[in-house]
Design a protein around this motif. Structure first.
Motif, PDB file in Angstrom:
ATOM      1  N   LEU A  47       0.869  -1.169   0.000  1.00 47.16           N
ATOM      2  CA  LEU A  47       0.000   0.000   0.000  1.00 47.16           C
ATOM      3  C   LEU A  47       0.905   1.217   0.000  1.00 47.16           C
ATOM      4  O   LEU A  47       1.716   1.389   0.906  1.00 47.16           O
ATOM      5  N   PHE A  48       0.801   2.045  -1.047  1.00 49.66           N
ATOM      6  CA  PHE A  48       1.667   3.204  -1.238  1.00 49.66           C
ATOM      7  C   PHE A  48       0.801   4.455  -1.241  1.00 49.66           C
ATOM      8  O   PHE A  48      -0.181   4.530  -1.975  1.00 49.66           O
ATOM      9  N   VAL A  49       1.158   5.433  -0.421  1.00 52.73           N
ATOM     10  CA  VAL A  49       0.356   6.644  -0.278  1.00 52.73           C
ATOM     11  C   VAL A  49       1.221   7.852  -0.588  1.00 52.73           C
ATOM     12  O   VAL A  49       2.288   8.035  -0.009  1.00 52.73           O
ATOM     13  N   SER A  50       0.752   8.682  -1.523  1.00 46.47           N
ATOM     14  CA  SER A  50       1.452   9.928  -1.838  1.00 46.47           C
ATOM     15  C   SER A  50       0.490  11.083  -1.592  1.00 46.47           C
ATOM     16  O   SER A  50      -0.639  10.882  -1.152  1.00 46.47           O
ATOM     17  N   ALA A  51       0.926  12.268  -1.915  1.00 48.04           N
ATOM     18  CA  ALA A  51       0.106  13.458  -1.664  1.00 48.04           C
ATOM     19  C   ALA A  51      -1.181  13.466  -2.480  1.00 48.04           C
ATOM     20  O   ALA A  51      -2.166  14.061  -2.061  1.00 48.04           O
ATOM     21  N   ASN A  52      -1.201  12.782  -3.617  1.00 43.46           N
ATOM     22  CA  ASN A  52      -2.411  12.868  -4.438  1.00 43.46           C
ATOM     23  C   ASN A  52      -2.982  11.534  -4.900  1.00 43.46           C
ATOM     24  O   ASN A  52      -3.934  11.515  -5.659  1.00 43.46           O
ATOM     25  N   TYR A 114      -2.875   6.334  10.864  1.00 43.64           N
ATOM     26  CA  TYR A 114      -3.807   5.218  10.706  1.00 43.64           C
ATOM     27  C   TYR A 114      -3.047   3.919  10.430  1.00 43.64           C
ATOM     28  O   TYR A 114      -3.364   2.871  10.992  1.00 43.64           O
ATOM     29  N   LEU A 115      -2.036   3.969   9.575  1.00 44.56           N
ATOM     30  CA  LEU A 115      -1.269   2.762   9.276  1.00 44.56           C
ATOM     31  C   LEU A 115      -0.471   2.294  10.492  1.00 44.56           C
ATOM     32  O   LEU A 115      -0.295   1.093  10.695  1.00 44.56           O
ATOM     33  N   SER A 116      -0.016   3.221  11.316  1.00 42.78           N
ATOM     34  CA  SER A 116       0.645   2.842  12.566  1.00 42.78           C
ATOM     35  C   SER A 116      -0.341   2.125  13.479  1.00 42.78           C
ATOM     36  O   SER A 116      -0.006   1.129  14.124  1.00 42.78           O
ATOM     37  N   TYR A 117      -1.563   2.648  13.536  1.00 45.54           N
ATOM     38  CA  TYR A 117      -2.615   2.001  14.316  1.00 45.54           C
ATOM     39  C   TYR A 117      -2.872   0.586  13.792  1.00 45.54           C
ATOM     40  O   TYR A 117      -2.963  -0.371  14.565  1.00 45.54           O
ATOM     41  N   MET A 118      -2.995   0.440  12.471  1.00 48.17           N
ATOM     42  CA  MET A 118      -3.236  -0.877  11.881  1.00 48.17           C
ATOM     43  C   MET A 118      -2.070  -1.822  12.147  1.00 48.17           C
ATOM     44  O   MET A 118      -2.268  -3.025  12.300  1.00 48.17           O
ATOM     45  N   ASN A 119      -0.867  -1.281  12.214  1.00 48.60           N
ATOM     46  CA  ASN A 119       0.302  -2.097  12.529  1.00 48.60           C
ATOM     47  C   ASN A 119       0.197  -2.670  13.941  1.00 48.60           C
ATOM     48  O   ASN A 119       0.545  -3.821  14.180  1.00 48.60           O
ATOM     49  N   ARG A 120      -0.298  -1.893  14.869  1.00 46.38           N
ATOM     50  CA  ARG A 120      -0.391  -2.344  16.260  1.00 46.38           C
ATOM     51  C   ARG A 120      -1.609  -3.218  16.524  1.00 46.38           C
ATOM     52  O   ARG A 120      -1.563  -4.115  17.345  1.00 46.38           O
ATOM     53  N   TYR A 121      -2.735  -2.938  15.838  1.00 46.29           N
ATOM     54  CA  TYR A 121      -3.989  -3.582  16.202  1.00 46.29           C
ATOM     55  C   TYR A 121      -4.608  -4.412  15.087  1.00 46.29           C
ATOM     56  O   TYR A 121      -5.813  -4.601  15.074  1.00 46.29           O
ATOM     57  N   SER A 122      -3.823  -4.902  14.170  1.00 47.29           N
ATOM     58  CA  SER A 122      -4.407  -5.714  13.108  1.00 47.29           C
ATOM     59  C   SER A 122      -4.773  -7.093  13.653  1.00 47.29           C
ATOM     60  O   SER A 122      -4.278  -7.526  14.687  1.00 47.29           O
ATOM     61  N   ASN A 123      -5.648  -7.784  12.925  1.00 45.42           N
ATOM     62  CA  ASN A 123      -6.084  -9.105  13.392  1.00 45.42           C
ATOM     63  C   ASN A 123      -4.992 -10.144  13.153  1.00 45.42           C
ATOM     64  O   ASN A 123      -3.918  -9.831  12.672  1.00 45.42           O
ATOM     65  N   PHE A 128      -0.310  -5.117   8.753  1.00 47.16           N
ATOM     66  CA  PHE A 128       0.265  -3.965   8.061  1.00 47.16           C
ATOM     67  C   PHE A 128       1.581  -3.613   8.743  1.00 47.16           C
ATOM     68  O   PHE A 128       1.622  -3.507   9.973  1.00 47.16           O
ATOM     69  N   SER A 129       2.631  -3.410   7.963  1.00 41.37           N
ATOM     70  CA  SER A 129       3.883  -2.957   8.573  1.00 41.37           C
ATOM     71  C   SER A 129       3.711  -1.511   9.025  1.00 41.37           C
ATOM     72  O   SER A 129       2.809  -0.804   8.560  1.00 41.37           O
ATOM     73  N   ALA A 130       4.563  -1.085   9.931  1.00 42.47           N
ATOM     74  CA  ALA A 130       4.570   0.330  10.299  1.00 42.47           C
ATOM     75  C   ALA A 130       4.847   1.126   9.031  1.00 42.47           C
ATOM     76  O   ALA A 130       5.598   0.676   8.158  1.00 42.47           O
ATOM     77  N   PRO A 131       4.232   2.299   8.878  1.00 34.60           N
ATOM     78  CA  PRO A 131       4.451   3.075   7.646  1.00 34.60           C
ATOM     79  C   PRO A 131       5.926   3.460   7.507  1.00 34.60           C
ATOM     80  O   PRO A 131       6.579   3.828   8.482  1.00 34.60           O
ATOM     81  N   ILE A 132       6.420   3.349   6.295  1.00 30.46           N
ATOM     82  CA  ILE A 132       7.812   3.649   5.984  1.00 30.46           C
ATOM     83  C   ILE A 132       7.831   4.888   5.106  1.00 30.46           C
ATOM     84  O   ILE A 132       7.224   4.903   4.031  1.00 30.46           O
ATOM     85  N   GLN A 133       8.486   5.934   5.584  1.00 33.93           N
ATOM     86  CA  GLN A 133       8.569   7.182   4.827  1.00 33.93           C
ATOM     87  C   GLN A 133       9.443   6.993   3.594  1.00 33.93           C
ATOM     88  O   GLN A 133      10.437   6.277   3.620  1.00 33.93           O
ATOM     89  N   ASN A 134       9.069   7.660   2.528  1.00 33.48           N
ATOM     90  CA  ASN A 134       9.833   7.615   1.289  1.00 33.48           C
ATOM     91  C   ASN A 134      10.326   9.021   0.971  1.00 33.48           C
ATOM     92  O   ASN A 134       9.536   9.946   0.902  1.00 33.48           O
TER      93      ASN A 134
END
Length: 158
Positions: A47-52, A114-123, A128-134
């Motif tokens: 899952l890749f997230v950019s500004a747009n 949100y991705l940090s939350y999913m990293n800690r509380y996923s089923n 989900f890995s902790a979000p990695i900045q690019n």
């Protein structure tokens, strides 16, 4: 002209205030647990997230392989349904970003928080890995393909 940063707000000059959110892209690697009791996982998606935009893909080869590794086929059904839900959610997020009335810079649903939350509380099945900045200066699709081929499934490389 000096720029002073206070949390998520940049002060350009005393008369101009520019709201600024996290402009760097980030990504999360999605894994499926095949034996949660020993934390054995297989990476299946990116899952890749950019500004747009938000980009998502998964390895069809690995998901099919997981089907044979899971004892419970209901878990496989749940895995494929979750992948479909992520695809739908990403499509909706991208369609919101393409409207004229959009004034958000980053999709809130896929923020680093949100991705940090999913990293800690996923089923137990999806992780989900902790979000990695690019910080690389590449086109979004090129970088996504590079990361996908490197971390998820190199068999789909062009």
């Amino acid at each position: 002209m000096g720029v002073i940063r206070f949390t998520n707000v940049f002060y350009i000059n005393p008369f101009t205030l520019l709201k600024f959110t996290d402009m760097n892209s980030h990504y999360s690697i999605i894994s499926a647990a095949i034996r949660p009791e020993i934390q054995e996982k297989i990476t299946i998606g990116l899952l890749f997230v950019s500004a747009n935009k938000v980009l998502f893909d998964f390895s069809k080869n690995k998901v099919l392989a997981i089907k044979t590794l899971l004892d419970n086929q209901n878990l496989y059904k749940y895995l494929t349904e979750t992948i479909k839900q992520i695809e739908i959610s990403v499509g909706l997020e991208n369609s919101k970003n393409n409207t004229l009335l959009n004034n958000e810079e980053l999709p809130i649903q896929y923020s680093t928080g949100y991705l940090s939350y999913m990293n800690r509380y996923s089923n137990n099945l999806i992780h989900f890995s902790a979000p990695i900045q690019n910080d690389l200066d590449m086109k979004e699709e090129e970088l996504f393909n590079l990361l996908f081929n490197e971390y998820i499934d190199c068999s789909t490389a062009p």
